[in-house]
Design a protein around this motif. Structure first.
Motif, mmCIF file in Angstrom:
data_model
loop_
_atom_site.group_PDB
_atom_site.id
_atom_site.type_symbol
_atom_site.label_atom_id
_atom_site.label_comp_id
_atom_site.label_asym_id
_atom_site.label_seq_id
_atom_site.Cartn_x
_atom_site.Cartn_y
_atom_site.Cartn_z
ATOM 1 N N UNK A 271 0.804 -1.217 0.000
ATOM 2 C CA UNK A 271 0.000 0.000 0.000
ATOM 3 C C UNK A 271 0.841 1.273 0.000
ATOM 4 N N UNK A 272 1.941 1.310 0.743
ATOM 5 C CA UNK A 272 2.709 2.542 0.883
ATOM 6 C C UNK A 272 3.866 2.674 -0.105
ATOM 7 N N UNK A 273 4.061 1.700 -0.965
ATOM 8 C CA UNK A 273 5.169 1.807 -1.915
ATOM 9 C C UNK A 273 4.916 2.969 -2.872
ATOM 10 N N UNK B 254 8.876 16.475 3.149
ATOM 11 C CA UNK B 254 9.996 17.387 3.471
ATOM 12 C C UNK B 254 11.223 17.114 2.623
ATOM 13 N N UNK B 255 11.710 15.863 2.688
ATOM 14 C CA UNK B 255 12.991 15.556 2.041
ATOM 15 C C UNK B 255 12.859 14.867 0.694
ATOM 16 N N UNK B 256 11.687 14.325 0.383
ATOM 17 C CA UNK B 256 11.463 13.679 -0.894
ATOM 18 C C UNK B 256 11.932 12.228 -0.958
ATOM 19 N N UNK B 257 12.450 11.703 0.149
ATOM 20 C CA UNK B 257 12.919 10.309 0.153
ATOM 21 C C UNK B 257 11.740 9.352 0.331
#
Length: 119
Positions: free
Chosen positions: A107-109, A115-118
């Motif tokens: 689900x979260x992939x 903030x950092x884009x990572x």
């Protein structure tokens, strides 16, 4: 009687193949078809257009009238097995399949930090 459009019918078949066999998501399929210049619906290629086609029983030879689905007399563009597999994948992916066109089962992939884009 419904008659398949000879230009758009192969696109519908390919869409089911990409979704059911290759397990690509609706957004990915829409972007791929857009990039290839495939004949699009009037609103253009978007994940909602792909989702609507993937869930439309008309492409498997059925006709919907009110809340009922009946066998049609038109030629199906997709076989029953492929259509059923697409519906099973859609159900398996759950609600997030309409939000993200991602082939991943997680689900979260694909999400990134604001903030950092990572990842």
């Amino acid at each position: 009687m419904l008659v398949p459009d000879p230009v758009k019918a192969p696109v519908v078949r390919r869409m089911f193949d990409l979704y059911a066999r290759k397990r690509l998501g609706t957004r990915t399929i829409a972007q791929l078809l857009h990039d290839e210049g495939a004949p699009a619906p009037s609103a253009g290629w978007g994940d909602r257009a792909v989702h609507w086609i993937i869930t439309n029983a008309t492409y498997v030879g059925k006709i919907r009238w009110r809340d009922n689905v009946f066998d049609g007399v038109h030629e199906p563009l997709v076989d029953e097995f492929t259509f059923a597999k697409a519906q099973a994948i859609r159900a398996e992916r759950g609600e997030h399949a309409t939000r993200r066109g991602n082939a991943s089962d997680f689900l979260l992939s694909g999400l990134r930090c604001g903030k950092c884009g990572k990842a």
